[in-house]
Design an enzyme around this catalytic site. Structure first.
Site, PDB file in Angstrom:
ATOM      1  N   TRP A 149       0.806  -1.227   0.000  1.00 12.91           N
ATOM      2  CA  TRP A 149       0.000   0.000   0.000  1.00 12.91           C
ATOM      3  C   TRP A 149       0.836   1.273   0.000  1.00 12.91           C
ATOM      4  CZ3 TRP A 149       1.806   2.434   4.195  1.00 12.91           C
ATOM      5  CH2 TRP A 149       2.319   1.646   5.218  1.00 12.91           C
ATOM      6  N   ASN A 150       2.153   1.154   0.218  1.00 17.70           N
ATOM      7  CA  ASN A 150       2.871   2.415   0.480  1.00 17.70           C
ATOM      8  C   ASN A 150       3.207   3.225  -0.777  1.00 17.70           C
ATOM      9  OD1 ASN A 150       4.861   0.601  -0.236  1.00 17.70           O
ATOM     10  ND2 ASN A 150       6.255   1.145   1.431  1.00 17.70           N
ATOM     11  N   LYS A 173      -2.724  -8.149  -7.962  1.00 21.81           N
ATOM     12  CA  LYS A 173      -3.569  -8.053  -6.778  1.00 21.81           C
ATOM     13  C   LYS A 173      -3.009  -6.943  -5.906  1.00 21.81           C
ATOM     14  CE  LYS A 173      -3.402  -9.430  -2.815  1.00 21.81           C
ATOM     15  NZ  LYS A 173      -3.739  -8.102  -2.271  1.00 21.81           N
ATOM     16  N   PRO A 174      -3.685  -5.779  -5.912  1.00 26.22           N
ATOM     17  CA  PRO A 174      -3.178  -4.668  -5.101  1.00 26.22           C
ATOM     18  C   PRO A 174      -3.457  -4.892  -3.616  1.00 26.22           C
ATOM     19  CG  PRO A 174      -5.228  -4.053  -6.220  1.00 26.22           C
ATOM     20  CD  PRO A 174      -4.890  -5.446  -6.679  1.00 26.22           C
ATOM     21  N   ALA A 175      -2.808  -4.096  -2.775  1.00 26.79           N
ATOM     22  CA  ALA A 175      -3.030  -4.185  -1.330  1.00 26.79           C
ATOM     23  C   ALA A 175      -4.475  -3.816  -1.003  1.00 26.79           C
ATOM     24  CB  ALA A 175      -2.064  -3.255  -0.603  1.00 26.79           C
ATOM     25  N   GLY A 227       6.515  -6.440  -0.590  1.00 26.92           N
ATOM     26  CA  GLY A 227       5.811  -6.418   0.685  1.00 26.92           C
ATOM     27  C   GLY A 227       6.738  -6.845   1.797  1.00 26.92           C
ATOM     28  N   SER A 228       6.148  -7.431   2.830  1.00 26.20           N
ATOM     29  CA  SER A 228       6.931  -7.744   4.020  1.00 26.20           C
ATOM     30  C   SER A 228       7.788  -9.004   3.816  1.00 26.20           C
ATOM     31  CB  SER A 228       5.989  -7.951   5.210  1.00 26.20           C
ATOM     32  OG  SER A 228       5.085  -8.998   4.917  1.00 26.20           O
ATOM     33  N   GLU A 249      10.726  -8.014  -3.438  1.00 23.73           N
ATOM     34  CA  GLU A 249      11.220  -6.730  -2.898  1.00 23.73           C
ATOM     35  C   GLU A 249      10.649  -6.619  -1.500  1.00 23.73           C
ATOM     36  OE1 GLU A 249      13.288  -4.697  -4.201  1.00 23.73           O
ATOM     37  OE2 GLU A 249      13.308  -5.162  -6.324  1.00 23.73           O
ATOM     38  N   LEU A 250      11.477  -6.824  -0.490  1.00 22.99           N
ATOM     39  CA  LEU A 250      10.959  -6.994   0.869  1.00 22.99           C
ATOM     40  C   LEU A 250      11.388  -5.860   1.796  1.00 22.99           C
ATOM     41  CD1 LEU A 250      11.585 -10.849   0.978  1.00 22.99           C
ATOM     42  CD2 LEU A 250       9.586  -9.616   0.135  1.00 22.99           C
ATOM     43  N   CYS A 283      10.172   1.309   2.311  1.00 23.78           N
ATOM     44  CA  CYS A 283      11.125   0.228   2.545  1.00 23.78           C
ATOM     45  C   CYS A 283      12.545   0.766   2.595  1.00 23.78           C
ATOM     46  CB  CYS A 283      10.994  -0.807   1.444  1.00 23.78           C
ATOM     47  SG  CYS A 283      11.136  -0.094  -0.185  1.00 23.78           S
ATOM     48  N   GLU A 379      11.740  -2.720  11.295  1.00 23.70           N
ATOM     49  CA  GLU A 379      11.399  -1.571  10.446  1.00 23.70           C
ATOM     50  C   GLU A 379      10.442  -0.683  11.228  1.00 23.70           C
ATOM     51  OE1 GLU A 379       9.611  -3.418   6.931  1.00 23.70           O
ATOM     52  OE2 GLU A 379      10.606  -1.929   5.712  1.00 23.70           O
TER      53      GLU A 379
END
Ligand code: NAD
Length: 476
Positions: A149-150, A173-175, A227-228, A249-250, A283, A379
């Site tokens: 979502w960021n 699939k978006p957040a 994401g996470s 990409e975490l 991130c 984080e």
């Protein structure tokens, strides 16, 4: 094109569903739209559409695919104010940052639109005189794209641009919190004539379940996830069943080193950019400030003075520098981290520990951070600055690398030899040297260690969407 799109986008059609979920403004929880809540059948239909569209899209000349991507980018820029408003509403970020995000997101479509024509193969001198050896690069197939979502636009276009340029088709699939930007982009793709099935969007309030179904679909040949780290690890484990290609990409835990010879004013300016973009929810946010002892006090004073000028407020207010954080869980996490730090001896040197439940969190600067503190390990994802002192360069590097994450690191020093020495010693996929903002479409973005696999942007960003095919031809 002013109406907000709320339905799923599958095989070139807007598909409604009675079950819907509310997308709300993080500032005041006001409802922006009720979005179709995709079910399993819609996911399956989207995957089938992407699989059907793939052969023709792959065969289409690269120049044509690239031209269409360029047209979407142009539409994004022409429509940037509407797209930015939408982003500010669903994500909460200040409008100026939302505008910057739309431009940044469009730049990936422009970049990959150009790269489409440069997906070169190679010829290899054969040891056998009767053979010719060639290598071509082919699109991997339908791709599942899952985004956070960021940065609702940019995290999508870094993947979509590369995938479509390579000749892949996409199901995104978006957040849960921010599906509207992705749907707005689907509308632009439709408007420029990207064929049905090439880009599909399945919004869902059940990210894990619907995302899981999408990723498990047999026809999906590659997964691109931002994401996470926890979800990334799960995805990689599950992808093993079908040996799908995976790009991850975490999360990050970026160190920001200010060494004794640094230009302190430049370091403060860089720190503000690296820390406070998107209210600290990036991130690449500077998470751990590591200050060489001789300048620690002076830097802290200058930084606190600069932080004092930041305006916290609603994203749509042009004066706002720091908008609301995304949700109540984010507020609770930030409070937990600060309380843990203070209980273990961290000192508040500017601002105050967040209290209450407001999503508007005023910046706070904490000194005396130690490695046991959650502020050091996790984080932060909020407008909190955590400062620790280092004895010398070696100590600063050791502290910086004391993390499982390895996305980005920042270092401020005026000494040219030191710049190279430290940049090479830092365990990160990216290093900003006297620079607080490293992200750009032309450069490879990505991490090492627990921050992920693969790169987005640059000429390398397309590699993960192509397979090498080696062809041996007997000529006599
Ligand atoms: P998240 O992992 O909770 O969610 C990301 C996406 O994954 C969402 O779309 C969500 O619905 C989906 N998802 C959740 N569980 C899933 C599952 N089991 N299977 C498939 N999909 C699933 O992360 P978030 O809170 O939305 O985003 C914040 C995180 O993203 C932070 O850790 C941040 O550092 C990271 N991030 C990394 C980068 C990067 O480029 N390295 C960029 C932006 C954000």
């Amino acid at each position: 094109m002013s109406e907000i799109k709320r339905d799923a986008f599958i095989d070139g059609r807007w598909v409604a569903r009675d079950a819907r979920f509310a997308v709300t403004d993080p500032f005041d929880d006001s409802e922006i739209a009720q979005v179709a809540d995709a079910d399993d059948a819609m996911v399956d239909a989207a995957v089938e559409a992407a699989a059907r569209a793939f052969p023709a899209w792959k065969r289409r000349p690269a120049a044509e695919r690239g031209r269409l991507l360029g047209q979407v980018a142009a539409r994004m820029l022409a429509d940037e104010r509407r797209l930015a408003d939408l982003c500010t509403r669903e994500n909460g970020k200040p409008l100026k940052e939302a505008i910057a995000e739309v431009r940044y997101a469009a730049s990936f479509l422009t970049w990959f639109g150009g790269e489409a024509e440069r997906v070169y193969g190679e010829t290899i001198p054969a040891s056998n005189a009767a053979q010719r050896l060639t290598v071509i690069r082919e699109a991997v197939g339908p791709v599942a794209v899952i985004t956070p979502w960021n940065f609702p636009y940019a995290m999508l276009t870094r993947k979509l641009g590369a995938a479509l340029a390579a000749g892949c088709t996409v199901v995104a699939k978006p957040a849960e919190a921010t599906p509207l930007g992705t749907l707005a982009l689907a509308e632009l793709c439709e408007a420029v004539g990207i064929p049905a099935g090439v880009f599909n969007v399945v919004p869902s309030s059940h990210g894990g379940r619907i995302g899981g179904r999408l990723l498990a679909a047999k026809a999906i040949r590659k997964i691109s996830f931002t994401g996470s780290t926890e979800v990334g690890q799960l995805i990689m484990r599950n992808a093993a069943a079908d040996l799908k290609r995976v790009s991850l990409e975490l999360g990050g835990n970026a160190p920001f080193l200010v060494l004794a010879d640094a230009d302190l004013d430049a370091a403060v300016a860089g720190a503000l950019v690296a820390k406070f973009r998107n209210s600290g929810q990036t991130c690449v946010a500077a998470n751990r400030f590591i200050l060489e002892a001789p300048i620690a006090e002076a830097f802290t004073a200058k930084l606190s003075a600069a932080v004092a000028k930041l305006v916290v407020g609603r994203g749509s207010d042009p004066a706002t520098d720091i908008g609301p954080v995304i949700d109540d869980a984010a507020v609770a996490k930030i409070k937990r981290l600060v309380e843990d730090g203070v209980s273990r001896g961290a000192r508040v040197v500017f601002g105050a520990a967040p209290a209450g439940t407001s999503r508007l969190i005023a910046p706070v600067v904490l000194a005396g951070i130690t490695p046991e503190m959650a502020l050091w390990r996790e984080e932060i994802f909020g407008p909190v600055i955590a400062l620790r002192t280092a004895m010398d360069e070696a100590d600063a590097i050791a502290q910086a690398n004391d993390t499982e994450a390895g996305l980005v690191a920042y270092v401020y020093t005026r000494d040219g030899a030191r710049q190279h020495r430290v940049a090479e010693a830092l365990e990160a996929g990216m290093v900003g040297v006297n620079e607080g903002l490293v992200s750009t479409a032309q450069a490879p973005f990505g991490g090492i260690k627990h921050s992920g696999l693969g790169r987005e942007g640059s000429r390398h960003g397309i590699d993960d969407y192509t397979n090498l095919k080696y062809i041996a031809t007997r000529i006599g």
